[in-house]
Write a protein that holds these residues in place. Structure first.
Motif, PDB file in Angstrom:
ATOM      1  N   ASP A 219     -29.120  -3.220 -65.276  1.00 36.72           N
ATOM      2  CA  ASP A 219     -28.531  -3.614 -64.383  1.00 36.72           C
ATOM      3  C   ASP A 219     -29.188  -4.306 -63.260  1.00 36.72           C
ATOM      4  OD1 ASP A 219     -25.747  -3.053 -62.735  1.00 36.72           O
ATOM      5  OD2 ASP A 219     -27.154  -2.278 -61.256  1.00 36.72           O
ATOM      6  N   ARG A 223     -27.233 -10.654 -64.021  1.00 39.10           N
ATOM      7  CA  ARG A 223     -26.175 -10.698 -63.375  1.00 39.10           C
ATOM      8  C   ARG A 223     -25.214  -9.962 -63.898  1.00 39.10           C
ATOM      9  NH1 ARG A 223     -24.906 -17.002 -64.253  1.00 39.10           N
ATOM     10  NH2 ARG A 223     -25.900 -16.520 -65.980  1.00 39.10           N
ATOM     11  N   ARG A 225     -23.511  -6.529 -64.550  1.00 41.15           N
ATOM     12  CA  ARG A 225     -23.332  -5.179 -64.031  1.00 41.15           C
ATOM     13  C   ARG A 225     -23.197  -3.916 -65.056  1.00 41.15           C
ATOM     14  NH1 ARG A 225     -25.493  -7.555 -60.267  1.00 41.15           N
ATOM     15  NH2 ARG A 225     -27.115  -6.419 -61.677  1.00 41.15           N
ATOM     16  N   ARG A 227     -22.939   0.205 -65.985  1.00 41.63           N
ATOM     17  CA  ARG A 227     -22.613   1.672 -65.466  1.00 41.63           C
ATOM     18  C   ARG A 227     -22.436   2.573 -66.610  1.00 41.63           C
ATOM     19  NH1 ARG A 227     -17.886   4.723 -64.491  1.00 41.63           N
ATOM     20  NH2 ARG A 227     -16.291   2.977 -65.485  1.00 41.63           N
ATOM     21  N   GLY A 266     -19.613  -7.166 -66.695  1.00 38.73           N
ATOM     22  CA  GLY A 266     -19.913  -5.757 -66.919  1.00 38.73           C
ATOM     23  C   GLY A 266     -20.263  -5.032 -68.057  1.00 38.73           C
TER      24      GLY A 266
END
Length: 349
Positions: A219, A223, A225, A227, A266
């Motif tokens: 992360d 660029r 992201r 999780r 993401g």
């Protein structure tokens, strides 16, 4: 040195050919004119021929051994025939079968140790090949991941260097951490190459417990992201091998995001229980740019698929509506965990 060894070992087959040829010639030229009481020299030669056969079975190269052993077997079968001129066909066949038995004995005495040595060498080659594959997987799974992070950080630093020089310092720090991690992986691999029989003494590979740190580093280095969501108790439910495999799969998935979807916004990693097993999913969007072409590749997921299957699990990938999803299901060695939905609702297991 190796050539000399082959030449020395070839003597058994060549001498067997010579002795067998001489024995056959003497048998048909000399034996018909003498009695059975004078067959001692041929019997001694037959005994020596059996010893030569055993030596040829044991040491001679195949091209040298085959003609020597074959001609020697013919000589052993034929040498007593001239001494019994009145024997019937069945008696001659019986004598031939009897004198073929020494060749079978020589095959057992000389061939069995050779077979065992061949199997031992093959086992050593297979073990070395397996170790080479394991080391190659380590380099691919961990070193390639860290290096791809270095590349991503270097590209980001070059992009912002003119606008925000202070941001370059943070990128350099992350590059340093990724470089040290890659050096540690290379160092461990070199140690294994130097001492291939002591893998168990080395530090274990990262398991499920390191996933949060792994995703956190990803992360920070681009660029995209990232999780992660790990259900309670899942990490302790996985075996050591399964936990290491989960870590490898996530590492490979994140590396592939950098390579094939550099514009992805993401990545979501989830590790949850599911019907007596643990399910890992890594989901990301594919971004807007086309993946960079590579001359070769794609071996990482294939190797991981085999590794997952060896643990009794499955690995699947799917692409739908601009989303790429990798799903791994691994059985748990202990009583099944409750799915997250049941645990949240308080229903009994």
């Amino acid at each position: 040195m190796r050539h000399r060894l082959v030449v020395v070992r070839a003597w058994a087959g060549r001498v067997a050919v010579l002795v067998a040829a001489v024995m056959i010639a003497v048998t048909f030229a000399w034996a018909p004119g003498v009695g059975q009481d004078e067959s001692g020299p041929l019997f001694a030669a037959a005994t020596a021929l059996v010893a030569l056969q055993a030596a040829a079975f044991r040491w001679a190269p195949r091209r040298e051994a085959a003609p020597g052993i074959g001609l020697a077997a013919v000589a052993l079968v034929l040498w007593p025939q001239p001494f019994v001129p009145d024997a019937s066909l069945y008696e001659r066949v019986g004598m031939g079968a009897f004198w073929f038995l020494p060749t079978l004995g020589a095959a057992v005495v000389g061939g069995y140790p050779r077979l065992m040595e061949h199997r031992r060498r093959r086992a050593v080659r297979e073990a070395r090949h397996s170790q080479q594959l394991a080391l190659a997987h380590d380099l691919h799974d961990f070193v390639a991941h860290d290096i791809s992070g270095i590349v991503a950080q270097a590209q980001a630093a070059r992009f912002v260097a003119g606008q925000n020089p202070d941001a370059v310092v943070g990128a350099l720090e992350r590059i340093e951490r990724a470089g040290l991690a890659a050096l540690a992986s290379i160092d461990r691999t070199v140690h294994l190459l130097r001492e291939p029989g002591r893998e168990a003494d080395r530090a274990p590979l990262p398991g499920a417990a390191g996933l949060t740190e792994l995703v956190g580093r990803f992360d920070e280095t681009g660029r995209t992201r990232a999780r992660i969501d790990i259900a309670p108790g899942v990490e302790s439910a996985l075996s050591r091998e399964a936990a290491a495999t989960v870590h490898r799969v996530v590492t490979e998935a994140l590396t592939n995001v950098r390579r094939h979807a550099p514009d992805a916004t993401g990545v979501e990693v989830a590790l949850v229980p599911e019907d007596g097993a643990v399910r890992l999913t890594v989901t990301n969007d594919t971004g807007v740019s086309r993946p960079r072409a590579r001359e070769s590749g794609g071996t990482g997921l294939r190797a991981l698929t085999e590794r997952v299957r060896a643990l009794g699990g499955t690995l699947r990938t799917s692409a739908e509506d601009g989303t790429w999803c990798l799903t791994v299901t691994l059985p748990t060695p202990r009583p099944a965990l409750r799915p997250a939905s049941l645990a949240a609702s308080g229903d009994p297991a």
